[in-house]
Design a protein around this motif. Structure first.
Motif, PDB file in Angstrom:
ATOM      1  N   PHE A  41       0.828  -1.211   0.000  1.00 52.56           N
ATOM      2  CA  PHE A  41       0.000   0.000   0.000  1.00 52.56           C
ATOM      3  C   PHE A  41       0.863   1.261   0.000  1.00 52.56           C
ATOM      4  CE2 PHE A  41      -3.557  -2.732   1.083  1.00 52.56           C
ATOM      5  CZ  PHE A  41      -4.612  -2.075   0.475  1.00 52.56           C
ATOM      6  N   LEU A  42       2.039   1.197   0.608  1.00 55.34           N
ATOM      7  CA  LEU A  42       2.949   2.340   0.568  1.00 55.34           C
ATOM      8  C   LEU A  42       3.419   2.590  -0.856  1.00 55.34           C
ATOM      9  CD1 LEU A  42       4.553   4.498   2.059  1.00 55.34           C
ATOM     10  CD2 LEU A  42       6.339   2.798   2.478  1.00 55.34           C
ATOM     11  N   LEU A  43       3.767   1.530  -1.581  1.00 55.20           N
ATOM     12  CA  LEU A  43       4.149   1.669  -2.990  1.00 55.20           C
ATOM     13  C   LEU A  43       2.989   2.207  -3.817  1.00 55.20           C
ATOM     14  CD1 LEU A  43       6.215  -1.589  -3.645  1.00 55.20           C
ATOM     15  CD2 LEU A  43       7.079   0.743  -3.505  1.00 55.20           C
ATOM     16  N   LEU A  44       1.795   1.718  -3.534  1.00 49.57           N
ATOM     17  CA  LEU A  44       0.610   2.202  -4.246  1.00 49.57           C
ATOM     18  C   LEU A  44       0.403   3.684  -3.988  1.00 49.57           C
ATOM     19  CD1 LEU A  44      -1.949   1.637  -5.936  1.00 49.57           C
ATOM     20  CD2 LEU A  44      -3.108   1.042  -3.792  1.00 49.57           C
ATOM     21  N   PHE A  45       0.589   4.106  -2.733  1.00 51.83           N
ATOM     22  CA  PHE A  45       0.427   5.521  -2.395  1.00 51.83           C
ATOM     23  C   PHE A  45       1.477   6.376  -3.094  1.00 51.83           C
ATOM     24  CE2 PHE A  45       2.110   8.897   0.413  1.00 51.83           C
ATOM     25  CZ  PHE A  45       1.074   9.804   0.279  1.00 51.83           C
ATOM     26  N   LEU A  46       2.734   5.938  -3.089  1.00 53.18           N
ATOM     27  CA  LEU A  46       3.804   6.716  -3.724  1.00 53.18           C
ATOM     28  C   LEU A  46       3.567   6.853  -5.221  1.00 53.18           C
ATOM     29  CD1 LEU A  46       6.918   5.269  -1.854  1.00 53.18           C
ATOM     30  CD2 LEU A  46       5.882   7.515  -1.535  1.00 53.18           C
ATOM     31  N   ASN A  47       3.148   5.774  -5.875  1.00 53.71           N
ATOM     32  CA  ASN A  47       2.890   5.835  -7.310  1.00 53.71           C
ATOM     33  C   ASN A  47       1.637   6.640  -7.627  1.00 53.71           C
ATOM     34  OD1 ASN A  47       4.766   4.115  -9.180  1.00 53.71           O
ATOM     35  ND2 ASN A  47       4.579   2.927  -7.299  1.00 53.71           N
ATOM     36  N   THR A  48       0.643   6.563  -6.758  1.00 51.60           N
ATOM     37  CA  THR A  48      -0.566   7.376  -6.951  1.00 51.60           C
ATOM     38  C   THR A  48      -0.240   8.849  -6.821  1.00 51.60           C
ATOM     39  OG1 THR A  48      -1.953   5.595  -6.060  1.00 51.60           O
ATOM     40  CG2 THR A  48      -2.903   7.785  -6.131  1.00 51.60           C
ATOM     41  N   ASN A  49       0.587   9.184  -5.844  1.00 47.84           N
ATOM     42  CA  ASN A  49       1.002  10.574  -5.675  1.00 47.84           C
ATOM     43  C   ASN A  49       1.821  11.048  -6.872  1.00 47.84           C
ATOM     44  OD1 ASN A  49       1.266  12.984  -3.859  1.00 47.84           O
ATOM     45  ND2 ASN A  49       3.429  12.479  -4.046  1.00 47.84           N
ATOM     46  N   ASN A  50       2.677  10.169  -7.390  1.00 48.34           N
ATOM     47  CA  ASN A  50       3.459  10.500  -8.582  1.00 48.34           C
ATOM     48  C   ASN A  50       2.560  10.714  -9.795  1.00 48.34           C
ATOM     49  OD1 ASN A  50       6.130  10.607 -10.072  1.00 48.34           O
ATOM     50  ND2 ASN A  50       5.199   8.872 -11.116  1.00 48.34           N
ATOM     51  N   LEU A  51       1.527   9.882  -9.927  1.00 53.12           N
ATOM     52  CA  LEU A  51       0.568  10.036 -11.015  1.00 53.12           C
ATOM     53  C   LEU A  51      -0.179  11.356 -10.895  1.00 53.12           C
ATOM     54  CD1 LEU A  51      -1.003   8.943 -13.457  1.00 53.12           C
ATOM     55  CD2 LEU A  51      -2.517   7.766 -11.836  1.00 53.12           C
ATOM     56  N   ALA A  52      -0.541  11.732  -9.660  1.00 50.17           N
ATOM     57  CA  ALA A  52      -1.237  12.998  -9.441  1.00 50.17           C
ATOM     58  C   ALA A  52      -0.358  14.180  -9.845  1.00 50.17           C
ATOM     59  CB  ALA A  52      -1.652  13.120  -7.974  1.00 50.17           C
ATOM     60  N   LEU A 169      -6.791  11.390  -3.573  1.00 49.72           N
ATOM     61  CA  LEU A 169      -5.777  10.343  -3.676  1.00 49.72           C
ATOM     62  C   LEU A 169      -4.681  10.526  -2.630  1.00 49.72           C
ATOM     63  CD1 LEU A 169      -5.352  10.007  -7.553  1.00 49.72           C
ATOM     64  CD2 LEU A 169      -6.503   8.422  -6.010  1.00 49.72           C
ATOM     65  N   ARG A 170      -4.231  11.762  -2.438  1.00 48.11           N
ATOM     66  CA  ARG A 170      -3.140  12.013  -1.502  1.00 48.11           C
ATOM     67  C   ARG A 170      -3.601  11.835  -0.056  1.00 48.11           C
ATOM     68  NH1 ARG A 170      -1.341  16.866  -5.192  1.00 48.11           N
ATOM     69  NH2 ARG A 170       0.464  15.966  -6.234  1.00 48.11           N
ATOM     70  N   VAL A 171      -4.715  12.484   0.298  1.00 47.23           N
ATOM     71  CA  VAL A 171      -5.201  12.395   1.676  1.00 47.23           C
ATOM     72  C   VAL A 171      -5.600  10.960   1.999  1.00 47.23           C
ATOM     73  CG1 VAL A 171      -6.989  13.163   3.284  1.00 47.23           C
ATOM     74  CG2 VAL A 171      -5.954  14.801   1.701  1.00 47.23           C
ATOM     75  N   GLY A 172      -6.336  10.326   1.061  1.00 52.33           N
ATOM     76  CA  GLY A 172      -6.755   8.948   1.283  1.00 52.33           C
ATOM     77  C   GLY A 172      -5.574   8.007   1.416  1.00 52.33           C
ATOM     78  N   GLY A 173      -4.532   8.222   0.625  1.00 53.38           N
ATOM     79  CA  GLY A 173      -3.348   7.377   0.703  1.00 53.38           C
ATOM     80  C   GLY A 173      -2.636   7.498   2.038  1.00 53.38           C
TER      81      GLY A 173
END
Length: 295
Positions: A41-52, A169-173
């Motif tokens: 989930f940490l990797l998912l959050f980092l990649n989601t933030n990068n996508l944002a 995405l950021r807050v939820g992550g």
């Protein structure tokens, strides 16, 4: 703390892990599984933030110029645009370039443009990139009032929705990673509690013969740290192999998708997981022992 005392703690930790082999394997497995979920989930959050961040960087202002204006006006407009606060790049798009782009979007349907003949309905335009998406709404009205500008657009509704999505995405992550960290601590603490419970008579005897609380705690905390460390090693091994394989698959099929490269991100993630696993193991042992030290 003397050297002999430290050696005693290390020996007791080793003997305890070996003596309670099945329970130790169960603890390491639980730690590894919990940290694996947290790491994923940490990797998912980092990649989601990068996508944002990538999506935000793609937002730009398109400036459409009036037809039949002098080249001097176009050059002056470009100079003004480049001088605006926050503007990082200004790209000129000629009428012919705009037509070619439109043809590429049509693909096999380019024959629809045959009715135009030699006419080119597309205006000369500028694409303005800014340093922060928040500047777009501020600069667009200023640009629209410049000489020779027909209109300036940035897709307000799309941008506002994009800002809302990236914020969610950021807050939820962040919230999800924090919740998973607490869940991991809870699971590991309860797993170690079973180990402590199985040795409660040993703890009581040591307490009755005059051992201090910290003298009793240290072997258990070292045991928890050791189990947490080995559990984290297992989890980062799985994470590193899985993420590298996923990147290879994405690069071969969805190369346009902005994914964070393995290096150096995985190094930071691995360090975070190792430190977290070791710290949570120590914390779990500390919390689990409190009840049994109240004699």
């Amino acid at each position: 703390m003397s050297l002999s005392t430290k050696e005693y703690f290390v020996r007791e930790t080793y003997k305890s892990i070996r003596r309670n082999g099945l329970m130790s394997v169960a603890s390491v497995s639980t730690v590894a599984l919990s940290l694996l979920v947290l790491g994923m989930f940490l990797l998912l959050f980092l990649n989601t933030n990068n996508l944002a961040q990538y999506l935000e960087s793609q937002v730009q202002i398109t400036v459409y110029m009036q037809d039949d204006i002098d080249d001097s006006v176009l050059e002056a407009t470009r100079t003004k645009l480049e001088g605006l606060p926050g503007v990082q790049k200004v790209t000129a798009v000629t009428k012919d370039e705009a037509l070619e782009r439109f043809k590429e979007r049509l693909g096999e349907q380019q024959n629809l443009l045959n009715a135009l003949g030699t006419d080119n309905p597309f205006p000369y335009s500028f694409e303005v990139e800014v340093d922060a998406p928040e500047r777009i709404a501020e600069l667009t009205p200023q640009i629209g009032d410049m000489e020779g500008v027909e209109t300036a657009k940035f897709g307000q509704e799309v941008v506002e929705q994009l800002f809302q999505i990236t914020k969610i995405l950021r807050v939820g992550g962040v919230v999800l990673v924090i919740l998973l960290a607490f869940a991991t601590l809870f699971i590991i603490a309860n797993t170690i509690r079973l180990t402590v419970f199985a040795r409660r008579r040993e703890v009581n005897i040591m307490k009755y013969v005059g051992a201090t609380d910290w003298f009793i705690r240290w072997p258990f905390m070292l045991e928890g740290m050791t189990l947490g460390f080995f559990g984290s090693l297992i989890s980062i091994t799985v994470i590193n192999i899985s993420y590298s394989a996923l990147l290879a698959r994405i690069y071969s099929t969805l190369a346009f998708l902005p994914m964070l490269p393995s290096y150096p991100m995985l190094i930071y993630v691995d360090l975070f997981i190792i430190i977290s696993g070791t710290a949570i193991g120590a914390a779990g042992s500390y919390v689990s022992l409190r009840k049994f030290l109240r004699v």
